[in-house]
Design a protein around this motif. Structure first.
Motif, PDB file in Angstrom:
ATOM      1  N   SER A  13      -0.720 -21.158 -17.056  1.00  0.00           N
ATOM      2  CA  SER A  13      -0.731 -19.876 -17.742  1.00  0.00           C
ATOM      3  C   SER A  13      -2.147 -19.467 -18.103  1.00  0.00           C
ATOM      4  O   SER A  13      -2.531 -18.306 -17.968  1.00  0.00           O
ATOM      5  N   LEU A  14      -2.948 -20.422 -18.566  1.00  0.00           N
ATOM      6  CA  LEU A  14      -4.321 -20.130 -18.924  1.00  0.00           C
ATOM      7  C   LEU A  14      -5.119 -19.688 -17.702  1.00  0.00           C
ATOM      8  O   LEU A  14      -5.905 -18.735 -17.756  1.00  0.00           O
ATOM      9  N   ALA A  15      -4.890 -20.349 -16.570  1.00  0.00           N
ATOM     10  CA  ALA A  15      -5.602 -19.969 -15.336  1.00  0.00           C
ATOM     11  C   ALA A  15      -5.201 -18.563 -14.907  1.00  0.00           C
ATOM     12  O   ALA A  15      -6.043 -17.762 -14.495  1.00  0.00           O
ATOM     13  N   ALA A  16      -3.887 -18.245 -15.018  1.00  0.00           N
ATOM     14  CA  ALA A  16      -3.416 -16.915 -14.620  1.00  0.00           C
ATOM     15  C   ALA A  16      -4.011 -15.845 -15.518  1.00  0.00           C
ATOM     16  O   ALA A  16      -4.444 -14.794 -15.049  1.00  0.00           O
ATOM     17  N   LEU A  17      -4.034 -16.115 -16.831  1.00  0.00           N
ATOM     18  CA  LEU A  17      -4.613 -15.146 -17.757  1.00  0.00           C
ATOM     19  C   LEU A  17      -6.088 -14.952 -17.504  1.00  0.00           C
ATOM     20  O   LEU A  17      -6.623 -13.843 -17.607  1.00  0.00           O
ATOM     21  N   THR A  18      -6.778 -16.041 -17.152  1.00  0.00           N
ATOM     22  CA  THR A  18      -8.217 -15.944 -16.859  1.00  0.00           C
ATOM     23  C   THR A  18      -8.464 -15.068 -15.650  1.00  0.00           C
ATOM     24  O   THR A  18      -9.350 -14.211 -15.640  1.00  0.00           O
ATOM     25  N   MET A  19      -7.639 -15.232 -14.614  1.00  0.00           N
ATOM     26  CA  MET A  19      -7.791 -14.406 -13.408  1.00  0.00           C
ATOM     27  C   MET A  19      -7.512 -12.952 -13.704  1.00  0.00           C
ATOM     28  O   MET A  19      -8.202 -12.061 -13.200  1.00  0.00           O
ATOM     29  N   LEU A  20      -6.497 -12.687 -14.551  1.00  0.00           N
ATOM     30  CA  LEU A  20      -6.200 -11.301 -14.911  1.00  0.00           C
ATOM     31  C   LEU A  20      -7.335 -10.697 -15.711  1.00  0.00           C
ATOM     32  O   LEU A  20      -7.742  -9.554 -15.497  1.00  0.00           O
ATOM     33  N   ALA A  21      -7.883 -11.474 -16.636  1.00  0.00           N
ATOM     34  CA  ALA A  21      -8.971 -10.964 -17.468  1.00  0.00           C
ATOM     35  C   ALA A  21     -10.200 -10.648 -16.641  1.00  0.00           C
ATOM     36  O   ALA A  21     -10.939  -9.694 -16.910  1.00  0.00           O
ATOM     37  N   LEU A  22     -10.430 -11.457 -15.623  1.00  0.00           N
ATOM     38  CA  LEU A  22     -11.592 -11.248 -14.757  1.00  0.00           C
ATOM     39  C   LEU A  22     -11.278 -10.318 -13.593  1.00  0.00           C
ATOM     40  O   LEU A  22     -12.142 -10.073 -12.751  1.00  0.00           O
ATOM     41  N   ASN A  23     -10.015  -9.850 -13.540  1.00  0.00           N
ATOM     42  CA  ASN A  23      -9.585  -8.954 -12.469  1.00  0.00           C
ATOM     43  C   ASN A  23      -9.747  -9.594 -11.096  1.00  0.00           C
ATOM     44  O   ASN A  23     -10.157  -8.963 -10.132  1.00  0.00           O
ATOM     45  N   ILE A  24      -9.443 -10.897 -11.029  1.00  0.00           N
ATOM     46  CA  ILE A  24      -9.539 -11.625  -9.764  1.00  0.00           C
ATOM     47  C   ILE A  24      -8.169 -11.626  -9.112  1.00  0.00           C
ATOM     48  O   ILE A  24      -7.216 -12.171  -9.676  1.00  0.00           O
ATOM     49  N   PRO A  25      -8.010 -11.013  -7.921  1.00  0.00           N
ATOM     50  CA  PRO A  25      -6.692 -10.997  -7.286  1.00  0.00           C
ATOM     51  C   PRO A  25      -6.287 -12.386  -6.809  1.00  0.00           C
ATOM     52  O   PRO A  25      -7.134 -13.180  -6.402  1.00  0.00           O
ATOM     53  N   VAL A  26      -4.992 -12.677  -6.925  1.00  0.00           N
ATOM     54  CA  VAL A  26      -4.511 -13.977  -6.449  1.00  0.00           C
ATOM     55  C   VAL A  26      -4.707 -14.086  -4.948  1.00  0.00           C
ATOM     56  O   VAL A  26      -5.096 -15.123  -4.422  1.00  0.00           O
ATOM     57  N   HIS A  27      -4.448 -12.987  -4.251  1.00  0.00           N
ATOM     58  CA  HIS A  27      -4.673 -12.959  -2.801  1.00  0.00           C
ATOM     59  C   HIS A  27      -5.520 -11.735  -2.480  1.00  0.00           C
ATOM     60  O   HIS A  27      -5.053 -10.603  -2.544  1.00  0.00           O
ATOM     61  N   ALA A  28      -6.769 -12.000  -2.180  1.00  0.00           N
ATOM     62  CA  ALA A  28      -7.680 -10.891  -1.895  1.00  0.00           C
ATOM     63  C   ALA A  28      -7.357 -10.292  -0.538  1.00  0.00           C
ATOM     64  O   ALA A  28      -7.088 -11.009   0.432  1.00  0.00           O
ATOM     65  N   ALA A  29      -7.359  -8.959  -0.469  1.00  0.00           N
ATOM     66  CA  ALA A  29      -7.117  -8.280   0.805  1.00  0.00           C
ATOM     67  C   ALA A  29      -8.310  -8.474   1.728  1.00  0.00           C
ATOM     68  O   ALA A  29      -9.441  -8.714   1.291  1.00  0.00           O
ATOM     69  N   ASP A  30      -8.051  -8.374   3.030  1.00  0.00           N
ATOM     70  CA  ASP A  30      -9.134  -8.497   4.011  1.00  0.00           C
ATOM     71  C   ASP A  30     -10.048  -7.276   3.974  1.00  0.00           C
ATOM     72  O   ASP A  30     -11.257  -7.387   4.202  1.00  0.00           O
ATOM     73  N   LEU A  31      -9.460  -6.094   3.686  1.00  0.00           N
ATOM     74  CA  LEU A  31     -10.206  -4.839   3.708  1.00  0.00           C
ATOM     75  C   LEU A  31      -9.768  -3.957   2.546  1.00  0.00           C
ATOM     76  O   LEU A  31      -8.644  -4.063   2.068  1.00  0.00           O
ATOM     77  N   VAL A  32     -10.659  -3.084   2.130  1.00  0.00           N
ATOM     78  CA  VAL A  32     -10.340  -2.096   1.105  1.00  0.00           C
ATOM     79  C   VAL A  32     -10.510  -0.705   1.702  1.00  0.00           C
ATOM     80  O   VAL A  32     -11.569  -0.377   2.228  1.00  0.00           O
ATOM     81  N   ILE A  33      -9.448   0.097   1.622  1.00  0.00           N
ATOM     82  CA  ILE A  33      -9.477   1.482   2.099  1.00  0.00           C
ATOM     83  C   ILE A  33      -9.467   2.401   0.882  1.00  0.00           C
ATOM     84  O   ILE A  33      -8.571   2.318   0.043  1.00  0.00           O
ATOM     85  N   ALA A  34     -10.464   3.262   0.784  1.00  0.00           N
ATOM     86  CA  ALA A  34     -10.504   4.245  -0.297  1.00  0.00           C
ATOM     87  C   ALA A  34      -9.586   5.405   0.065  1.00  0.00           C
ATOM     88  O   ALA A  34      -9.717   5.994   1.141  1.00  0.00           O
ATOM     89  N   MET A  35      -8.659   5.726  -0.821  1.00  0.00           N
ATOM     90  CA  MET A  35      -7.708   6.803  -0.563  1.00  0.00           C
ATOM     91  C   MET A  35      -8.053   8.023  -1.417  1.00  0.00           C
ATOM     92  O   MET A  35      -8.123   7.930  -2.638  1.00  0.00           O
ATOM     93  N   PRO A  36      -8.274   9.183  -0.811  1.00  0.00           N
ATOM     94  CA  PRO A  36      -8.544  10.401  -1.583  1.00  0.00           C
ATOM     95  C   PRO A  36      -7.277  10.937  -2.232  1.00  0.00           C
ATOM     96  O   PRO A  36      -6.174  10.460  -1.948  1.00  0.00           O
ATOM     97  N   ASN A  37      -7.427  11.949  -3.096  1.00  0.00           N
ATOM     98  CA  ASN A  37      -6.276  12.471  -3.839  1.00  0.00           C
ATOM     99  C   ASN A  37      -5.722  13.751  -3.233  1.00  0.00           C
ATOM    100  O   ASN A  37      -5.228  14.618  -3.944  1.00  0.00           O
ATOM    101  N   TRP A  38      -5.797  13.877  -1.905  1.00  0.00           N
ATOM    102  CA  TRP A  38      -5.109  14.984  -1.236  1.00  0.00           C
ATOM    103  C   TRP A  38      -4.195  14.403  -0.166  1.00  0.00           C
ATOM    104  O   TRP A  38      -4.416  13.300   0.342  1.00  0.00           O
ATOM    105  N   PRO A  39      -3.121  15.119   0.184  1.00  0.00           N
ATOM    106  CA  PRO A  39      -2.043  14.513   0.963  1.00  0.00           C
ATOM    107  C   PRO A  39      -2.422  13.966   2.327  1.00  0.00           C
ATOM    108  O   PRO A  39      -1.986  12.878   2.700  1.00  0.00           O
ATOM    109  N   SER A  40      -3.204  14.709   3.110  1.00  0.00           N
ATOM    110  CA  SER A  40      -3.524  14.208   4.450  1.00  0.00           C
ATOM    111  C   SER A  40      -4.355  12.932   4.373  1.00  0.00           C
ATOM    112  O   SER A  40      -4.178  12.007   5.171  1.00  0.00           O
TER     113      SER A  40
END
Length: 323
Positions: A13-40
């Motif tokens: 539990s302490l390890a999980a809380l530490t990861m959440l506090a540090l915003n460390i994902p349990v499984h990091a994605a291979d890529l990050v896609i920035a999505m704009p706020n318009w439909p297309s």
């Protein structure tokens, strides 16, 4: 035995809380896609996500990120792909990150587009609003007043869009900023106002761009303007100078527009096949219109829509990934 179990549980539990506090994902994605706020852009971001998974086995995290922050992320390596960068809107950022720093690259295949000011058929035919100069005529713009303050209203785009800032410059340069109240609201609200205006036969004028589903729904008229003149198009963005409005001028129509996928140049070494794929993605204006219609009018979920789109276009997408 129970004490030992509780001790282990506390450690987990302490390890999980530490990861959440540090915003460390349990499984990091291979890529990050920035999505704009318009439909297309939302549809395309998810189409890329699904395509990358199916053709390369890569997990992409789609995050809604503003364009300025997305470019900074592309520059730093925190963002890998942006699905829809409009030009000439973002020429200043292209000069900084593509031409200057060399940390961002643009796909060579773009989607042709245009931008301008539009009116409902009621505004054009009944009240004679056909040209941008008509917006400086208070006798005509009085019909666009919905709150009784004596000024017509004009939706110029969502807050944070580069095009919204440019439309404010154009309003000042043409002079109708003195006769019209310029509204910045999310696109949902702007398009809902268009729907309501058409439904009630009320005249309305608003910033518009194509490809866009609004032209499928309604009879919309594009206002005429003086032709584009690069010598008269002087744009400084808010991110560049706090006095951007006074230092900018654009009393002419927009230049021919187009939008592209952009990606971090670091991908060329990390995932060269992905880069080759991104540079072959070839979307058509009519497809972009259908995407925006599906998400905005039919309220389809972007990811679910993307899965269906990729399944229907399987051979084509496979060709982008495997030439």
């Amino acid at each position: 035995m129970h004490n030992r179990f509780r001790q282990c549980l506390r450690k987990v539990s302490l390890a999980a809380l530490t990861m959440l506090a540090l915003n460390i994902p349990v499984h990091a994605a291979d890529l990050v896609i920035a999505m704009p706020n318009w439909p297309s852009g939302q549809a395309t971001a998810n189409i890329l996500k699904v395509s990358l998974k199916e053709n390369f086995g890569l997990d992409a995290d789609v995050r809604e990120i503003g364009t300025l922050i997305a470019f900074a992320g592309l520059n730093s390596g925190e963002v890998d792909i942006h699905p829809e960068i409009w030009l000439p809107n973002l020429d200043n950022l292209v000069k900084k990150y593509v031409d200057g720093a060399g940390t961002v690259a643009i796909s060579p295949i773009g989607v042709p587009a245009w931008q301008g000011i539009c009116a409902t058929r009621e505004a054009a035919d009944k009240f004679g609003i056909h040209d941008v100069s008509d917006l400086s005529d208070t006798k005509k713009t009085a019909a666009l007043d919905t709150d009784g303050d004596g000024r017509g209203e004009l939706w110029i785009g969502a807050e944070g869009w580069s095009s919204t800032a440019i439309e404010r410059v154009r309003a000042n340069s043409y002079g109708y900023a003195k006769t019209m109240t310029l509204l910045e609201t999310p696109e949902d609200a702007g398009m809902a106002a268009v729907d309501a205006a058409v439904a009630t036969d009320h005249p309305m004028v608003f910033a518009c761009y194509a490809p866009h589903y609004v032209f499928e729904l309604h009879d919309i008229v594009r206002l005429t303007e003086p032709p584009f003149d690069p010598a008269k198009w002087k744009i400084v963005l808010p991110s560049e100078d706090p006095l951007w409005v006074s230092k900018s001028s654009a009393p002419v129509s927009w230049d021919t527009a187009h939008f592209h996928i952009v990606y971090a140049t670091s991908l060329r070494n990390k995932y060269p096949k992905v880069v080759a794929f991104l540079e072959r993605v070839d979307l058509r204006p009519e497809e972009i219109t259908k995407m925006s219609y599906a998400l905005q009018v039919e309220r389809q979920d972007p990811y679910e829509y993307a899965k269906q789109w990729v399944a229907a276009q399987g051979a084509r997408v496979h060709g982008w990934a495997n030439p």
